[in-house]
Design a protein around this motif. Structure first.
Motif, PDB file in Angstrom:
ATOM      1  N   GLU A  32       0.876  -1.362  -0.171  1.00  0.00           N
ATOM      2  CA  GLU A  32       0.272  -0.307  -0.071  1.00  0.00           C
ATOM      3  C   GLU A  32       0.975   1.535  -0.066  1.00  0.00           C
ATOM      4  OE1 GLU A  32      -3.446   0.495   2.476  1.00  0.00           O
ATOM      5  OE2 GLU A  32      -3.732  -1.699   2.755  1.00  0.00           O
ATOM      6  N   ALA A  33       0.410   1.990  -1.068  1.00  0.00           N
ATOM      7  CA  ALA A  33       0.886   4.059  -0.632  1.00  0.00           C
ATOM      8  C   ALA A  33       0.605   4.649  -0.001  1.00  0.00           C
ATOM      9  CB  ALA A  33       1.397   3.378  -2.066  1.00  0.00           C
ATOM     10  N   ALA A  58       3.886   0.254   8.021  1.00  0.00           N
ATOM     11  CA  ALA A  58       2.774  -0.643   8.662  1.00  0.00           C
ATOM     12  C   ALA A  58       3.576  -2.477   8.847  1.00  0.00           C
ATOM     13  CB  ALA A  58       1.636  -0.866   7.951  1.00  0.00           C
ATOM     14  N   PRO A  59       3.372  -2.660   9.897  1.00  0.00           N
ATOM     15  CA  PRO A  59       4.027  -4.105  10.069  1.00  0.00           C
ATOM     16  C   PRO A  59       4.223  -5.130   8.459  1.00  0.00           C
ATOM     17  CG  PRO A  59       3.222  -3.517  11.950  1.00  0.00           C
ATOM     18  CD  PRO A  59       2.753  -2.687  10.740  1.00  0.00           C
ATOM     19  N   PHE A  65      -1.630   0.417   6.118  1.00  0.00           N
ATOM     20  CA  PHE A  65      -0.848   1.346   5.638  1.00  0.00           C
ATOM     21  C   PHE A  65      -0.585   2.486   7.330  1.00  0.00           C
ATOM     22  CE2 PHE A  65      -4.610   4.140   5.244  1.00  0.00           C
ATOM     23  CZ  PHE A  65      -4.351   4.980   6.018  1.00  0.00           C
ATOM     24  N   ALA A  66       1.091   3.052   7.364  1.00  0.00           N
ATOM     25  CA  ALA A  66       1.547   3.776   8.405  1.00  0.00           C
ATOM     26  C   ALA A  66       2.239   4.567   8.026  1.00  0.00           C
ATOM     27  CB  ALA A  66       1.175   2.764  10.203  1.00  0.00           C
TER      28      ALA A  66
END
Length: 162
Positions: A32-33, A58-59, A65-66
């Motif tokens: 994910e972007a 993100a892990p 996403f993070a």
């Protein structure tokens, strides 16, 4: 950040900004972007002026996403036109997931716009991004006194690429 008045459901986005978001999304696949968008509320809608990618930490970046903390904090404090968030759904349509809605309170107090992009799997030749924009609304505006009500919701907006 100024509150929006009335129904401003049109987002105006320059094609160069949309292309930048698309290139970043495809370069990030299969992960994910994510990033932020800059712009301003104006008469008749919201005008997007810039996209700023932020590293996904993100892990499990294939499914979540993070935003990288230092980059996110720098944007919050240094970008006066911070207006929204962008992230991608690499394998699903660009509509809010349950996780998106659950995590919305993390960002929603600061933002007015929520973009989700996905690869167009029906495109024959050139890779193409499907992009949906949503306006963030506070449910606090119509307080019901129920604790289980989500504090924010998303309302689909019309995109006008210029």
């Amino acid at each position: 950040m100024a509150a929006l008045h009335g129904q401003q459901n049109t987002f105006y986005i320059p094609s160069s900004v949309e292309q930048e978001m698309s290139k970043y999304m495809f370069a990030s696949l299969p992960q994910e972007a994510c990033g932020v968008v800059l712009g301003e509320a104006a008469a008749g809608g919201i005008r997007i002026s810039r996209f700023q990618p932020i590293r996904n930490v993100a892990p499990d970046p294939l499914h979540h996403f993070a935003l990288e903390d230092a980059e996110w904090i720098r944007c919050v404090f240094n970008e006066p036109q911070l207006i929204g968030l962008f992230h991608s759904h690499p394998r699903t349509t660009p509509v809010p997931s349950n996780e998106d809605l659950h995590n919305l309170p993390i960002f929603a107090g600061l933002l007015q716009v929520y973009f989700i992009g996905s690869p167009d799997l029906t495109a024959d030749s050139q890779p193409k991004m499907l992009l949906n924009g949503y306006q963030i609304h506070s449910s606090h505006d119509s307080f019901t006194g129920m604790d289980h009500v989500q504090p924010y919701n998303l309302q689909r907006a019309q995109l006008c690429v210029t």
